[in-house]
Design an enzyme around this catalytic site. Structure first.
Site, PDB file in Angstrom:
ATOM      1  N   PHE A 130       0.841  -1.190   0.000  1.00  0.00           N
ATOM      2  CA  PHE A 130       0.000   0.000   0.000  1.00  0.00           C
ATOM      3  C   PHE A 130       0.885   1.253   0.000  1.00  0.00           C
ATOM      4  CE2 PHE A 130      -2.871   3.181   1.861  1.00  0.00           C
ATOM      5  CZ  PHE A 130      -3.961   3.025   1.021  1.00  0.00           C
ATOM      6  N   ASP A 207       1.686  -4.743   8.422  1.00  0.00           N
ATOM      7  CA  ASP A 207       0.489  -3.925   8.208  1.00  0.00           C
ATOM      8  C   ASP A 207      -0.719  -4.868   8.230  1.00  0.00           C
ATOM      9  OD1 ASP A 207      -1.679  -2.548   7.091  1.00  0.00           O
ATOM     10  OD2 ASP A 207      -0.415  -1.342   5.790  1.00  0.00           O
ATOM     11  N   TYR A 232     -11.290   1.148  10.657  1.00  0.00           N
ATOM     12  CA  TYR A 232     -12.487   1.579   9.938  1.00  0.00           C
ATOM     13  C   TYR A 232     -12.926   0.592   8.860  1.00  0.00           C
ATOM     14  CZ  TYR A 232      -8.676   3.563   7.100  1.00  0.00           C
ATOM     15  OH  TYR A 232      -7.516   3.749   6.396  1.00  0.00           O
ATOM     16  N   LYS A 233     -12.193  -0.485   8.666  1.00  0.00           N
ATOM     17  CA  LYS A 233     -12.586  -1.486   7.665  1.00  0.00           C
ATOM     18  C   LYS A 233     -13.448  -2.547   8.339  1.00  0.00           C
ATOM     19  CE  LYS A 233      -8.281  -0.714   5.072  1.00  0.00           C
ATOM     20  NZ  LYS A 233      -8.804   0.049   3.941  1.00  0.00           N
ATOM     21  N   ARG A 381     -12.327  -4.171  -6.803  1.00  0.00           N
ATOM     22  CA  ARG A 381     -12.214  -4.946  -5.564  1.00  0.00           C
ATOM     23  C   ARG A 381     -13.597  -5.148  -4.958  1.00  0.00           C
ATOM     24  NH1 ARG A 381      -7.923  -2.726  -1.322  1.00  0.00           N
ATOM     25  NH2 ARG A 381      -9.527  -1.135  -1.220  1.00  0.00           N
TER      26      ARG A 381
END
Length: 409
Positions: A130, A207, A232-233, A381
């Protein structure tokens, strides 16, 4: 074949032991949401979250005012960190802290790690990680005069242990990789890659943004040194919710993060002339904790503890496996290919589909009530969050996508 696939969705939903958890999520007032397939970017809010936020504002904030700091708020980064560690990370108490953004915490831990390995001049990373992970390490390398060692990875898979073994040596201070690749969903072999780093005397930073709350994580068992993730995912903390950091207990006296703020001191209210790091994990704190932003985590950790991460992972495997079958049967005839691992042991909680021109379909998908995620150059995705997504919802989303592809023919 379409009827068979729809029938499978009905059967899977009927047999789903986690089906009842969908009722714990808020549904939008408007009725145009057909399929939400972006739980890997932003989780949906819980009914309990709305109630907790209202209660916090009215009773704890308005009612207790400044007294709230002495009545628990000051400890929330640690107590919530301990709970998150126990529920989702396989981490014993005293090793996880909530606070800051993911980028800031990666900087703190990565800087602390390279400073703890003086004389070592290399940091190992991969080309498809990322962006924030790569950018932060580029900045630290510029600050510290370090060499970045890049591993070329296939965007359809991810980092392999053998690739790491080829480049780490006595010059390596730190390796940084993602447990679940943000693009493909590839699950890295965390314990083996960590072992390889340790064998060379290096530290390993992981990560967990695309795995925490979706894929089983065992930080203590895997002997991980450092880890960072967002909330937040799959943890449904809300837009911009604070991230978390893990620092193994035996490293806490050795590693010193570089942003020395008043909340990370041994006695924050002494207001002393010099910074004296707090003992343990509290030393990772810098500024005043974002208390209001932590409120939603209480609700989700309650739900995740009740459901169990292993059960969540089992459903995730079924959801993404069903999604692959839909892609093969309904989308492949229109030139769509799968860019994610088919092996469930190597596949995280999302599936990436590729096809030239997918970007042009994003707006009509949203207009049709289907919300996926897009990653350039041509990746769509699809991330069905296990606790909030049904198999029928996955089917409906893919069916709309197929209709749009058919219109392009």
């Amino acid at each position: 074949m379409t009827d068979d696939l729809l029938g499978r969705a009905v059967a899977l939903d009927s047999a789903d032991p986690l089906a009842g958890y969908r009722d714990q999520f808020l549904t939008p007032d408007e009725h145009d949401l057909v399929s939400y397939l972006d739980g890997n970017s932003l989780g949906r809010p819980l009914v309990a979250t709305a109630a907790l936020l209202d209660d916090f504002v009215r009773r704890r904030w308005a009612g207790r005012l400044i007294r709230g700091w002495d009545e628990g708020w000051m400890e929330w980064p640690l107590t919530l960190g301990d709970r998150l560690g126990a529920v989702a990370l396989g981490a014993a108490a005293g090793q996880v802290v909530i606070g800051d953004a993911t980028t800031v915490l990666i900087y703190k831990l990565a800087r602390a790690a390279v400073d703890a390995r003086p004389g070592r001049t290399r940091v190992v990373l991969e080309t498809d990680n990322f962006p924030t992970d790569r950018y932060v390490l580029e900045g630290i390398a510029a600050e510290r005069g370090l060499e970045l060692v890049w591993i070329e990875t296939d965007p359809r898979t991810g980092i392999h242990a053998a690739q790491v073994a080829e480049v780490v040596d006595e010059r390596t201070a730190l390796v940084l990789f993602s447990h679940v690749a943000y693009r493909s969903g590839w699950i890295a072999d965390v314990p083996e890659i960590t072992r390889i780093a340790h064998q060379a005397g290096a530290l390993a930073l992981w990560d967990l943004c695309h795995s925490a709350g979706s894929v089983a994580v065992q930080l203590d068992r895997w002997n991980v040194d450092l880890a960072v993730g967002c909330t937040y995912k799959y943890l449904n903390g809300g837009p911009g919710a604070p991230a978390f950091a893990y620092l193994r207990s035996d490293l806490q006296d050795e590693l010193r993060q570089p942003i020395w703020g008043w909340m990370g001191t041994a006695n924050a209210f002494e207001m002393g002339p010099r910074h004296q790091p707090a003992p343990g994990i509290r030393a990772l704190l810098s500024g005043t904790p974002a208390i209001l932003a932590m409120v939603p985590l209480h609700a989700n950790l309650d739900m995740l503890a009740a459901a169990g991460v292993e059960a969540v992972r089992s459903k995730s495997v079924l959801l993404t496996g069903y999604l692959l079958d839909l892609a093969d049967e309904l989308l492949a005839p229109y030139g769509v290919s799968v860019a994610s691992p088919r092996d469930p042991d190597r596949r995280g909680g999302h599936v990436t589909l590729t096809r030239p021109g997918f970007e042009a379909l994003l707006a009509p998908l949203w207009e049709g009530g289907v919300l996926p995620d897009y990653r350039r150059p041509d990746g769509l995705r699809l991330g069905p969050a296990p606790l909030s997504t049904s198999f029928g919802e996955v089917y409906r989303g893919v069916a709309v996508l197929r209709e749009l592809l058919e219109k392009q023919q």
